[in-house]
Design an enzyme around this catalytic site. Structure first.
Site, PDB file in Angstrom:
ATOM      1  N   ASN A 199      30.056  47.617  41.708  1.00  0.00           N
ATOM      2  CA  ASN A 199      30.169  46.119  41.478  1.00  0.00           C
ATOM      3  C   ASN A 199      31.236  45.399  40.500  1.00  0.00           C
ATOM      4  OD1 ASN A 199      29.613  43.342  42.733  1.00  0.00           O
ATOM      5  ND2 ASN A 199      28.180  42.549  41.157  1.00  0.00           N
ATOM      6  N   HIS A 245      31.932  41.864  38.489  1.00  0.00           N
ATOM      7  CA  HIS A 245      31.682  40.688  38.282  1.00  0.00           C
ATOM      8  C   HIS A 245      32.171  39.724  37.309  1.00  0.00           C
ATOM      9  CE1 HIS A 245      28.132  38.036  38.016  1.00  0.00           C
ATOM     10  NE2 HIS A 245      28.311  37.907  36.376  1.00  0.00           N
ATOM     11  N   SER A 270      33.291  42.348  34.563  1.00  0.00           N
ATOM     12  CA  SER A 270      32.768  43.734  34.030  1.00  0.00           C
ATOM     13  C   SER A 270      32.763  44.363  35.720  1.00  0.00           C
ATOM     14  CB  SER A 270      31.672  43.856  34.134  1.00  0.00           C
ATOM     15  OG  SER A 270      31.082  42.554  32.797  1.00  0.00           O
ATOM     16  N   ASP A 293      23.310  42.369  38.917  1.00  0.00           N
ATOM     17  CA  ASP A 293      24.367  42.948  37.917  1.00  0.00           C
ATOM     18  C   ASP A 293      24.049  43.586  36.341  1.00  0.00           C
ATOM     19  OD1 ASP A 293      25.629  40.956  39.425  1.00  0.00           O
ATOM     20  OD2 ASP A 293      25.453  39.014  39.187  1.00  0.00           O
TER      21      ASP A 293
HETATM   22  C1  GRF Z   1      34.654  37.745  42.348  1.00  0.00           C
HETATM   23  O1  GRF Z   1      35.262  36.539  40.656  1.00  0.00           O
HETATM   24  C2  GRF Z   1      34.575  38.649  41.792  1.00  0.00           C
HETATM   25  O2  GRF Z   1      33.809  39.207  40.705  1.00  0.00           O
HETATM   26  C3  GRF Z   1      33.045  38.217  42.069  1.00  0.00           C
HETATM   27  O3  GRF Z   1      33.263  37.509  43.451  1.00  0.00           O
HETATM   28  C4  GRF Z   1      34.084  36.853  44.172  1.00  0.00           C
HETATM   29  C5  GRF Z   1      35.409  38.274  45.163  1.00  0.00           C
HETATM   30  O4  GRF Z   1      36.188  37.502  45.024  1.00  0.00           O
HETATM   31  N1  GRF Z   1      31.691  39.149  43.203  1.00  0.00           N
HETATM   32  P1  GRF Z   1      37.130  38.262  45.908  1.00  0.00           P
HETATM   33  O5  GRF Z   1      36.550  37.820  47.431  1.00  0.00           O
HETATM   34  O6  GRF Z   1      37.260  39.683  45.685  1.00  0.00           O
HETATM   35  O7  GRF Z   1      38.929  37.479  45.985  1.00  0.00           O
END
Ligand code: GRF
Length: 306
Positions: free
Chosen positions: A114, A116, A143, A152
């Site tokens: 994932n 984050h 991360s 997370d």
């Molecule tokens: C990103 O900020 C990611 O870290 C979080 O959700 C957002 C997704 O953005 N988990 P995208 O859809 O990849 O533009």
């Protein structure tokens, strides 16, 4: 730890609920025919997710699996079947706004990542950028981590940091972090597929593989590498390097710092290998190529001289 490397290109699935800019960076880095791996499936819980449209226009299968109210089990059963049917090796959550069950996540342990937008373990959960601003953090970042049963909370593969400026809003900070996300995710996936990043196994694994003395050292290791991964992973990378170059019997000496040139070379290799992932040069080069068409001629000309 032994899930990767594979002796063939890996098949990646990306789960995304929204706009899918991280998906786009993964599609760029892992296109069809790539020797290390390709994104072959994109799954979304939202039928209208721009991420699905991005997949289609890249010629990648886009699959909507609904998440009805209280319908996690139904989603997961369909997702699991889809992943198995397509022989998926690694699942990348990229803006996937649902929490998967421990059973699903454990079935994919070491094979599900994932991203984050915070320097975990700080600010897990929703609105990470707002949390960082409210806490008065001077530094923020992103991360990429293995997913475990918590939110997370799994072991970090890579982090990238950005400064927080006076006057930053949630939007300006999120944009600065997102730029780094687009480098961090492909870099982290590459490290995982090459077998250099993994969730740290327990000391029992180390005892069996490298003996009781190594297991005791390993159990005592704390802290993190400069990229935010558990220190234990760094030691195992050194061990894995020594195994791959045919010196499995040197692991203990390397860990104790008592070896000769081979052991020292293993540590030097680890540092340089990870340094190579910090700037994410390959991903940046690809981004530049993609940007070129949109750039004014003067900028393009200068870039061509780099
Ligand atoms: C990103 O900020 C990611 O870290 C979080 O959700 C957002 C997704 O953005 N988990 P995208 O859809 O990849 O533009």
């Amino acid at each position: 730890m032994d899930a990767f490397p594979l002796d063939r290109p890996a098949r990646l699935a990306v789960f995304a609920s929204g706009r899918g800019t991280n998906l786009a960076s993964l599609l760029r880095t892992f296109p069809q025919g790539d020797a290390l791996g390709s994104v072959v499936l994109v799954v979304s819980d939202r039928e209208d997710a721009p991420a699905l449209a991005r997949a289609r226009s890249a010629g990648v299968e886009a699959l909507h699996i609904p998440w009805p109210r209280g319908g996690r089990a139904a989603f997961e059963a369909q997702a699991q079947a889809a992943l198995e049917a397509r022989g998926i090796d690694l699942v990348c959550l990229a803006g996937f706004m649902r929490i998967l069950s421990p059973v699903f996540v454990e079935a994919w342990a070491g094979r599900i990542l994932n991203i984050h937008p915070s320097l975990l373990p700080d600010f897990p959960g929703l609105h990470a950028q707002r949390q960082a601003l409210e806490a008065g953090a001077r530094e923020a970042g992103c991360s990429v981590h293995f997913v475990d049963a918590g939110v997370d909370s799994g072991p970090v593969v890579l982090q990238r940091r950005v400064p927080v400026f006076p006057g930053d809003t949630e939007e300006t900070l999120a944009a600065r972090i997102l730029y780094e996300e687009h480098r961090a995710y492909p870099d982290a996936v590459r490290l995982v597929l090459e077998g250099w990043a993994f969730p740290p196994p327990d000391a029992g694994f180390v005892r069996e593989r490298y003996g009781p003395e190594a297991a005791a050292i390993y159990a005592a290791l704390e802290g993190r590498t400069p990229e935010g991964a558990p220190r234990k992973v760094q030691y195992l990378r050194v061990a894995r390097f020594l195994e791959r170059v045919g010196y499995p019997d040197r692991v203990l000496a390397a860990w104790k710092g008592t070896g000769g040139p081979v052991e020292r070379a293993a540590w030097a290799w680890e540092t340089l290998k990870l340094e190579a992932y910090r700037p994410g040069a390959a991903a940046v080069r690809q981004e530049l190529e993609a940007l070129k068409a949109e750039l004014p001629p003067a900028v393009r000309t200068l870039l061509e001289r780099v």
